[in-house]
Write a protein that holds these residues in place. Structure first.
Motif, PDB file in Angstrom:
ATOM      1  N   VAL A 100      -5.439  -6.812  -2.591  1.00  0.00           N
ATOM      2  CA  VAL A 100      -5.375  -7.048  -4.034  1.00  0.00           C
ATOM      3  C   VAL A 100      -4.564  -5.916  -4.655  1.00  0.00           C
ATOM      4  CG1 VAL A 100      -6.704  -7.375  -6.158  1.00  0.00           C
ATOM      5  CG2 VAL A 100      -7.646  -8.146  -3.962  1.00  0.00           C
ATOM      6  N   GLY A 101      -3.489  -6.266  -5.326  1.00  0.00           N
ATOM      7  CA  GLY A 101      -2.601  -5.248  -5.866  1.00  0.00           C
ATOM      8  C   GLY A 101      -3.192  -4.482  -7.026  1.00  0.00           C
ATOM      9  N   ALA A 102      -2.538  -3.396  -7.381  1.00  0.00           N
ATOM     10  CA  ALA A 102      -2.867  -2.636  -8.586  1.00  0.00           C
ATOM     11  C   ALA A 102      -2.067  -3.208  -9.754  1.00  0.00           C
ATOM     12  CB  ALA A 102      -2.542  -1.165  -8.369  1.00  0.00           C
ATOM     13  N   SER A 103      -2.267  -2.663 -10.932  1.00  0.00           N
ATOM     14  CA  SER A 103      -1.537  -3.191 -12.099  1.00  0.00           C
ATOM     15  C   SER A 103      -0.029  -2.996 -11.948  1.00  0.00           C
ATOM     16  CB  SER A 103      -2.030  -2.508 -13.378  1.00  0.00           C
ATOM     17  OG  SER A 103      -1.820  -1.101 -13.305  1.00  0.00           O
ATOM     18  N   GLY A 104       0.363  -1.981 -11.179  1.00  0.00           N
ATOM     19  CA  GLY A 104       1.789  -1.719 -11.012  1.00  0.00           C
ATOM     20  C   GLY A 104       2.421  -2.408  -9.814  1.00  0.00           C
TER      21      GLY A 104
ATOM     22  N   ALA B  45     -15.698   0.203  -9.181  1.00  0.00           N
ATOM     23  CA  ALA B  45     -15.097   1.538  -9.184  1.00  0.00           C
ATOM     24  C   ALA B  45     -13.629   1.476  -8.775  1.00  0.00           C
ATOM     25  CB  ALA B  45     -15.877   2.464  -8.248  1.00  0.00           C
ATOM     26  N   VAL B  46     -13.325   0.690  -7.756  1.00  0.00           N
ATOM     27  CA  VAL B  46     -11.939   0.537  -7.298  1.00  0.00           C
ATOM     28  C   VAL B  46     -11.099  -0.125  -8.386  1.00  0.00           C
ATOM     29  CG1 VAL B  46     -10.470  -0.685  -5.655  1.00  0.00           C
ATOM     30  CG2 VAL B  46     -12.493   0.515  -4.839  1.00  0.00           C
ATOM     31  N   ALA B  47     -11.669  -1.174  -8.985  1.00  0.00           N
ATOM     32  CA  ALA B  47     -10.924  -1.887 -10.024  1.00  0.00           C
ATOM     33  C   ALA B  47     -10.664  -0.991 -11.228  1.00  0.00           C
ATOM     34  CB  ALA B  47     -11.702  -3.135 -10.442  1.00  0.00           C
ATOM     35  N   GLU B  48     -11.669  -0.218 -11.655  1.00  0.00           N
ATOM     36  CA  GLU B  48     -11.506   0.684 -12.800  1.00  0.00           C
ATOM     37  C   GLU B  48     -10.490   1.782 -12.498  1.00  0.00           C
ATOM     38  OE1 GLU B  48     -15.380   2.084 -13.638  1.00  0.00           O
ATOM     39  OE2 GLU B  48     -16.071   0.209 -14.573  1.00  0.00           O
ATOM     40  N   ALA B  49     -10.423   2.189 -11.218  1.00  0.00           N
ATOM     41  CA  ALA B  49      -9.471   3.239 -10.829  1.00  0.00           C
ATOM     42  C   ALA B  49      -8.062   2.692 -10.634  1.00  0.00           C
ATOM     43  CB  ALA B  49      -9.938   3.911  -9.546  1.00  0.00           C
ATOM     44  N   ASP B  50      -7.919   1.379 -10.750  1.00  0.00           N
ATOM     45  CA  ASP B  50      -6.614   0.713 -10.592  1.00  0.00           C
ATOM     46  C   ASP B  50      -5.969   1.030  -9.245  1.00  0.00           C
ATOM     47  OD1 ASP B  50      -4.564  -0.964 -11.281  1.00  0.00           O
ATOM     48  OD2 ASP B  50      -3.453   0.541 -12.445  1.00  0.00           O
ATOM     49  N   LEU B  51      -6.780   0.936  -8.186  1.00  0.00           N
ATOM     50  CA  LEU B  51      -6.280   1.133  -6.829  1.00  0.00           C
ATOM     51  C   LEU B  51      -5.955  -0.210  -6.188  1.00  0.00           C
ATOM     52  CD1 LEU B  51      -8.880   3.734  -5.502  1.00  0.00           C
ATOM     53  CD2 LEU B  51      -6.495   4.194  -6.150  1.00  0.00           C
TER      54      LEU B  51
ATOM     55  N   ILE C 159       0.837  -1.201   0.000  1.00  0.00           N
ATOM     56  CA  ILE C 159       0.000   0.000   0.000  1.00  0.00           C
ATOM     57  C   ILE C 159       0.871   1.251   0.000  1.00  0.00           C
ATOM     58  CG2 ILE C 159      -2.019  -1.104   1.016  1.00  0.00           C
ATOM     59  CD1 ILE C 159      -1.207  -0.021   3.733  1.00  0.00           C
ATOM     60  N   GLY C 160       1.991   1.148  -0.704  1.00  0.00           N
ATOM     61  CA  GLY C 160       2.894   2.298  -0.813  1.00  0.00           C
ATOM     62  C   GLY C 160       2.346   3.390  -1.705  1.00  0.00           C
ATOM     63  N   GLY C 161       1.373   3.047  -2.554  1.00  0.00           N
ATOM     64  CA  GLY C 161       0.709   4.043  -3.385  1.00  0.00           C
ATOM     65  C   GLY C 161      -0.727   4.216  -2.941  1.00  0.00           C
ATOM     66  N   ASP C 162      -1.547   4.795  -3.806  1.00  0.00           N
ATOM     67  CA  ASP C 162      -2.956   4.986  -3.459  1.00  0.00           C
ATOM     68  C   ASP C 162      -3.629   3.638  -3.259  1.00  0.00           C
ATOM     69  OD1 ASP C 162      -2.555   7.677  -3.809  1.00  0.00           O
ATOM     70  OD2 ASP C 162      -3.343   7.709  -5.865  1.00  0.00           O
ATOM     71  N   PHE C 163      -4.517   3.577  -2.275  1.00  0.00           N
ATOM     72  CA  PHE C 163      -5.227   2.319  -2.042  1.00  0.00           C
ATOM     73  C   PHE C 163      -6.606   2.598  -1.461  1.00  0.00           C
ATOM     74  CE2 PHE C 163      -3.279   3.147   2.026  1.00  0.00           C
ATOM     75  CZ  PHE C 163      -4.130   2.603   2.992  1.00  0.00           C
ATOM     76  N   ALA C 164      -7.480   1.610  -1.555  1.00  0.00           N
ATOM     77  CA  ALA C 164      -8.832   1.689  -1.015  1.00  0.00           C
ATOM     78  C   ALA C 164      -9.025   0.569  -0.001  1.00  0.00           C
ATOM     79  CB  ALA C 164      -9.868   1.559  -2.139  1.00  0.00           C
ATOM     80  N   VAL C 165      -9.977   0.779   0.907  1.00  0.00           N
ATOM     81  CA  VAL C 165     -10.300  -0.220   1.935  1.00  0.00           C
ATOM     82  C   VAL C 165     -11.793  -0.494   1.870  1.00  0.00           C
ATOM     83  CG1 VAL C 165     -10.315  -0.748   4.398  1.00  0.00           C
ATOM     84  CG2 VAL C 165      -8.425   0.556   3.425  1.00  0.00           C
TER      85      VAL C 165
ATOM     86  N   LEU D 286     -11.907  -9.465 -11.766  1.00  0.00           N
ATOM     87  CA  LEU D 286     -11.318 -10.007 -12.991  1.00  0.00           C
ATOM     88  C   LEU D 286     -11.936  -9.406 -14.246  1.00  0.00           C
ATOM     89  CD1 LEU D 286     -10.844 -13.767 -12.044  1.00  0.00           C
ATOM     90  CD2 LEU D 286      -9.035 -12.151 -12.705  1.00  0.00           C
ATOM     91  N   GLU D 287     -13.069  -8.724 -14.092  1.00  0.00           N
ATOM     92  CA  GLU D 287     -13.636  -8.015 -15.241  1.00  0.00           C
ATOM     93  C   GLU D 287     -12.771  -6.816 -15.632  1.00  0.00           C
ATOM     94  OE1 GLU D 287     -17.572  -6.892 -14.169  1.00  0.00           O
ATOM     95  OE2 GLU D 287     -18.298  -8.946 -13.926  1.00  0.00           O
ATOM     96  N   HIS D 288     -11.954  -6.334 -14.695  1.00  0.00           N
ATOM     97  CA  HIS D 288     -11.167  -5.111 -14.932  1.00  0.00           C
ATOM     98  C   HIS D 288      -9.670  -5.312 -14.687  1.00  0.00           C
ATOM     99  CE1 HIS D 288     -14.967  -2.842 -14.991  1.00  0.00           C
ATOM    100  NE2 HIS D 288     -15.330  -3.624 -13.978  1.00  0.00           N
ATOM    101  N   ARG D 289      -9.288  -6.408 -14.052  1.00  0.00           N
ATOM    102  CA  ARG D 289      -7.878  -6.653 -13.707  1.00  0.00           C
ATOM    103  C   ARG D 289      -7.387  -7.922 -14.398  1.00  0.00           C
ATOM    104  NH1 ARG D 289      -6.548  -4.274  -8.634  1.00  0.00           N
ATOM    105  NH2 ARG D 289      -7.512  -2.207  -8.648  1.00  0.00           N
ATOM    106  N   SER D 290      -6.089  -7.987 -14.645  1.00  0.00           N
ATOM    107  CA  SER D 290      -5.517  -9.182 -15.268  1.00  0.00           C
ATOM    108  C   SER D 290      -5.485 -10.327 -14.272  1.00  0.00           C
ATOM    109  CB  SER D 290      -4.092  -8.887 -15.753  1.00  0.00           C
ATOM    110  OG  SER D 290      -3.236  -8.644 -14.652  1.00  0.00           O
ATOM    111  N   ALA D 291      -5.470 -11.519 -14.787  1.00  0.00           N
ATOM    112  CA  ALA D 291      -5.502 -12.707 -13.936  1.00  0.00           C
ATOM    113  C   ALA D 291      -4.259 -12.830 -13.070  1.00  0.00           C
ATOM    114  CB  ALA D 291      -5.656 -13.963 -14.799  1.00  0.00           C
TER     115      ALA D 291
END
Length: 501
Positions: A481-485, A408-414, A383-389, A438-443
């Motif tokens: 759950v991590g972000a894409s980065g 919304a969280v998944a689309e925002a890549d948080l 959680i070194g970057g932006d994150f949601a709870v 999984l609709e918005h994030r890679s497997a």
């Protein structure tokens, strides 16, 4: 044909309290076995002496150590385990020869009795019968003629060998109590009784039902005179007892000076060393602690503290109880695990405090270490970057709203921290949340599963959305759950860059 093993309870000491069945079996036994202390005669044999038939083989099972030291490489536990193995082997010889064996037990054979260790080792090999006996605490309450528990009172039987804080907590949380295994533990037990507010009315009983029997208030006992054959009776209707929500604020004695402050306190995720000094100081000053029972149990009991423990789905009722007590001038702490402001009791207290009758009650929240922080720390820096709870519990909000926020969280890549992922009654939410993500994030999106972090049984698993097993998740888990980065190092640690990914 093998013989039969009998574990026979003799009662607390008076031979007249031996049951008819026990007397019959003793009189017909081929072998009479009994335990004896170091340098002492067997009290069990003394009780049954007039019933032991002539010609019976006697097996004295003398302990290698009781309260002294031992040179056994396994220490006390090792010495006793070896002793019980030897005793069982001696009795097995008789049983294999077809002899009936009676093991004499003071009180009841399965109540803090040495017979249990013979039973553990022999019952699966030989026919076994256990004959109950009058336990020592029943004789003690008869001696004092003090009613122990009434109606819905709860009785707790405690060994005096428990750590003092644990003993004090359990005494505060019960109605009636029996404390056994005294002797050298007596000063610690008295201190625990005082901390729990149960010293007044507690009765000390020595050698119940024996000729040397005596009893007196615990406060009047000379600690140097306490033998092993003694116990303490704490009647359910005397002394200060902890209250529950059903007892309400009437159980408290009001303080003068108007409304007091309600403190809402986060205890952290589990270990005592994760509790802040500010919280420790606050808990040392309050008169009442209110909360979900497992969290209340984490607060050390002390003199002058009343505990109000309740179940897991009455948050607002708990808050009202605390506010009612504070309205009377009582110093109150409402406790939560982790941080009280993160899916904890803080919001419930403010919700209840909206009622006009509590307008004069100030509320202050003391922060605690949160579960998401400790799981993240164990994993690295996810959680070194932006994150949601978010919480997956749909007890207070509809699942449709949870799904909307997940998207919304998944689309925002948080990065997403997930509290309350599953319970006995909520078994599909993790799978549903995984499907939505999984609709918005890679497997191959990284997922961290922290279970019981900070406790002896803690575990941390780093996996992916594709490989996450929803059936392995329960209420003891927190997911990140991590972000894409988000990245995983060669050592298996997870971190998320602070920059935009």
């Amino acid at each position: 044909m093998t013989g039969r093993l009998h574990g026979v309870g003799l009662g607390p000491g008076d031979p007249e309290l031996i049951t008819l069945k026990a007397a019959r079996l003793i009189a017909a036994a081929d072998v009479i076995a009994y335990h004896a202390g170091v340098g002492k005669q067997s009290n069990a044999r003394r009780i049954a002496a007039d019933l032991i038939p002539e010609g019976a083989i006697e097996e004295e099972l003398r302990y290698p150590v009781t309260t002294g030291t031992t040179e056994h490489p396994g220490g006390y536990a090792g010495a006793m385990a070896e002793f019980y193995e030897e005793c069982a082997a001696r009795l097995a010889v008789h049983l294999e020869a077809g002899r009936s064996v009676v093991v004499l037990a003071e009180g009841d054979p399965l109540f803090y009795g040495s017979y249990m260790y013979m039973h553990d080792r022999l019952a699966d090999r030989f026919e076994t019968e256990v004959v109950p006996g009058v336990p020592a605490f029943a004789a003690a309450t008869a001696t004092t003629a003090a009613p122990l528990v009434r109606q819905t009172d709860v009785l707790t039987i405690l060994p005096g060998t428990l750590p003092e804080p644990e003993l004090a907590r359990r005494l505060a949380d019960t109605d009636g109590a029996i404390i056994m295994k005294l002797g050298r533990t007596f000063p610690k037990v008295v201190s625990a009784l005082r901390q729990a507010g149960r010293l007044e009315g507690a009765l000390y009983v020595e050698r119940a039902s024996m000729p040397e029997e005596r009893w007196l208030p615990v406060a009047d006992v000379d600690a140097a005179s306490v033998p092993y054959f003694s116990l303490i009776v704490v009647p359910g209707d005397t002394g200060q007892r902890s209250s529950t929500l059903s007892e309400g604020p009437e159980a408290s004695t009001a303080s003068a000076g108007g409304a007091a402050e309600v403190l809402v306190i986060g205890l952290g995720p589990g270990p005592d060393h994760w509790i802040t000094p500010e919280v420790t100081a606050a808990l040392a000053d309050v008169q009442h602690v209110v909360g979900y029972a497992p969290y209340v149990n984490r607060v050390p009991q002390r003199e002058g503290l009343t505990r109000h423990a309740s179940g897991n789905t009455v948050e607002v009722d708990r808050a009202r109880l605390a506010l009612d007590l504070a309205l009377k001038g009582e110093r109150v702490a409402v406790v939560s695990g982790g941080d009280a402001g993160i899916f904890g009791m803080a919001a419930a207290v403010f919700e209840a405090a909206e009622d006009e009758e509590y307008a004069d009650v100030p509320v202050r929240v003391l922060p605690g270490l949160s579960a998401v922080q400790v799981v993240a720390a164990r994993a690295g820096a996810p959680i070194g970057g932006d994150f949601a709870v978010m919480s997956l519990s749909d007890r207070l909000k509809p699942w449709a709203l949870i799904e909307k926020r997940l998207r919304a969280v998944a689309e925002a890549d948080l990065v997403l921290a997930v509290y309350n992922p599953a319970s006995r009654s909520r078994t599909t939410q993790v799978a549903d949340a995984r499907r939505v993500l999984l609709e918005h994030r890679s497997a191959d999106t990284v997922v961290i599963v922290g279970r019981d972090i900070g406790r002896a049984e803690e575990s941390l698993t780093v996996t992916t959305l594709a490989d996450l097993d929803p059936m392995s998740i329960d209420m003891k888990c927190l997911l990140i759950v991590g972000a894409s980065g988000s990245r995983v190092t060669a050592a298996g640690q997870v971190w998320t860059p602070r920059s935009t990914t």
